[in-house]
Design a protein around this motif. Structure first.
Motif, short mmCIF file in Angstrom:
data_model
loop_
_atom_site.label_atom_id
_atom_site.label_comp_id
_atom_site.label_asym_id
_atom_site.label_seq_id
_atom_site.Cartn_x
_atom_site.Cartn_y
_atom_site.Cartn_z
N HIS A 136 0.86 -1.19 0.00
CA HIS A 136 0.00 0.00 0.00
C HIS A 136 0.89 1.24 0.00
CE1 HIS A 136 -3.57 -2.42 0.57
NE2 HIS A 136 -2.99 -3.03 1.58
N ASP A 137 1.44 1.55 -1.16
CA ASP A 137 2.42 2.62 -1.28
C ASP A 137 1.86 3.90 -1.88
OD1 ASP A 137 2.01 1.65 -3.80
OD2 ASP A 137 4.11 1.23 -4.24
N GLN A 138 0.52 4.03 -1.86
CA GLN A 138 -0.11 5.22 -2.39
C GLN A 138 -0.77 6.06 -1.28
OE1 GLN A 138 0.23 5.99 -5.73
NE2 GLN A 138 1.56 4.17 -5.63
N GLY A 139 -0.28 5.88 -0.07
CA GLY A 139 -0.80 6.66 1.04
C GLY A 139 -2.10 6.14 1.63
N ALA A 142 -2.31 6.24 5.52
CA ALA A 142 -2.49 7.60 6.03
C ALA A 142 -3.93 8.07 5.80
CB ALA A 142 -1.51 8.55 5.34
N LEU A 143 -4.48 7.70 4.66
CA LEU A 143 -5.86 8.07 4.36
C LEU A 143 -6.83 7.36 5.29
CD1 LEU A 143 -7.57 9.76 2.47
CD2 LEU A 143 -7.65 7.83 0.88
N ALA A 144 -6.58 6.08 5.56
CA ALA A 144 -7.42 5.33 6.49
C ALA A 144 -7.34 5.95 7.90
CB ALA A 144 -6.99 3.87 6.53
N ALA A 145 -6.15 6.37 8.29
CA ALA A 145 -5.99 7.03 9.59
C ALA A 145 -6.80 8.31 9.64
CB ALA A 145 -4.51 7.32 9.84
N ALA A 146 -6.78 9.06 8.54
CA ALA A 146 -7.56 10.31 8.50
C ALA A 146 -9.05 10.03 8.63
CB ALA A 146 -7.27 11.03 7.18
N CYS A 147 -9.51 8.93 8.06
CA CYS A 147 -10.93 8.57 8.15
C CYS A 147 -11.32 8.30 9.60
CB CYS A 147 -11.22 7.34 7.29
SG CYS A 147 -11.17 7.64 5.51
N TYR A 148 -10.50 7.52 10.30
CA TYR A 148 -10.80 7.22 11.69
C TYR A 148 -10.69 8.47 12.57
CZ TYR A 148 -11.24 2.15 11.31
OH TYR A 148 -11.70 0.89 11.03
N ALA A 149 -9.70 9.32 12.30
CA ALA A 149 -9.55 10.55 13.07
C ALA A 149 -10.75 11.47 12.86
CB ALA A 149 -8.25 11.26 12.69
N GLU A 198 6.38 3.78 9.39
CA GLU A 198 7.30 2.65 9.27
C GLU A 198 7.50 2.27 7.81
OE1 GLU A 198 5.38 -0.24 11.71
OE2 GLU A 198 6.34 0.44 13.56
N ARG A 199 6.42 2.30 7.04
CA ARG A 199 6.53 1.96 5.61
C ARG A 199 7.42 2.96 4.89
NH1 ARG A 199 5.23 3.30 0.83
NH2 ARG A 199 4.18 5.21 1.53
N LEU A 200 7.24 4.24 5.19
CA LEU A 200 8.05 5.28 4.56
C LEU A 200 9.52 5.11 4.94
CD1 LEU A 200 5.74 8.40 5.05
CD2 LEU A 200 6.27 7.24 2.89
N ASP A 201 9.78 4.76 6.20
CA ASP A 201 11.17 4.55 6.63
C ASP A 201 11.80 3.38 5.88
OD1 ASP A 201 10.96 6.64 8.38
OD2 ASP A 201 10.62 5.39 10.16
N ARG A 202 11.03 2.30 5.70
CA ARG A 202 11.58 1.15 4.97
C ARG A 202 11.83 1.51 3.51
NH1 ARG A 202 7.55 -1.43 7.95
NH2 ARG A 202 6.14 -1.47 6.16
N ALA A 203 10.93 2.29 2.92
CA ALA A 203 11.09 2.67 1.52
C ALA A 203 12.32 3.55 1.33
CB ALA A 203 9.83 3.40 1.05
N THR A 204 12.57 4.41 2.31
CA THR A 204 13.74 5.30 2.23
C THR A 204 15.04 4.51 2.35
OG1 THR A 204 12.48 7.11 3.24
CG2 THR A 204 14.88 7.26 3.30
N LYS A 205 15.06 3.53 3.24
CA LYS A 205 16.26 2.70 3.41
C LYS A 205 16.49 1.82 2.20
CE LYS A 205 16.02 2.50 8.46
NZ LYS A 205 15.83 1.64 9.65
#
Length: 206
Positions: A136-139, A142-149, A198-205
């Protein structure tokens, strides 16, 4: 066996491995006990501990039967009189624990602890592994988190009007939309944000 004194049930069990100040072990106790005809004076005669409420409920379903008249769970091996099955959340102090966080730090620690526990639950119970998240590399997370928030900002009346339908921007199938209480929804949002970080950190590494 007398149960450990219970505390208020939180939204989720805590993941102590994710929290450095390990001052207790969290358990869900399945208790079979005796009560009077009014359901008072619960006294356990059998107790088992589980790491999650789901585990305790699974064990309860195998060891007790729900009374269709009052909704109480009655142990199948009830020895005599009035008996009942309960599930309680307890915090068992660790003998080798360090000093507990004090004062104003406690509410913050609990909130972060619950988010860490929800993140672990998403991995172990829902199967949202690191490999799954990396797809799930299209955000989406983060979008699901925004829905719950966002759901947590709405009144109970507003929430009731949705009839369980997911918001338009929800990124996944509707069966994965599971709002409950405002606090629980914020815990889920926090865990999803952690997963995306965490996903973004792994993608950066990578």
């Amino acid at each position: 066996m007398s149960p450990t004194p219970a505390v208020a049930i939180p939204e989720t069990t805590r993941d102590l491995e994710a929290y450095k100040l390990k001052t207790y072990r969290c358990e869900w106790q399945l208790l079979h006990g005796a009560v009077d005809q009014y359901g008072n004076n619960f006294e356990a005669y059998e107790s088992s501990s589980f790491p999650t409420r789901e585990d305790a409920e699974t064990a309860r379903d195998k060891s007790a039967t729900k009374n269709i008249y009052n909704g109480m769970w009655v142990p199948n091996n009830a020895p005599h009189g009035y008996c009942e099955t309960q599930i309680r959340y307890v915090e068992v102090p660790l003998a080798s624990s360090s000093a507990a966080p004090s004062g104003e730090a406690e509410p913050v620690a609990k909130a972060l602890d619950d988010i860490a526990a929800e993140r672990q639950r998403q991995i172990s119970a829902e199967g949202w592994t690191v490999e799954h998240d990396d797809e799930h590399d299209q955000g989406e997370m983060a979008l699901a988190a925004a829905c719950y928030a966002y759901e947590a900002t709405r009144t109970e009346h507003q929430r009731s009007l949705d009839d369980g339908f997911a918001p338009p921007m929800w990124p996944w199938a509707e069966r994965w939309w599971k709002p409950t209480t405002r606090r629980r929804d914020l815990v889920k949002a926090g865990a999803l944000i952690v997963a995306e970080i965490e996903r973004l950190d792994r993608a950066t590494k990578g």
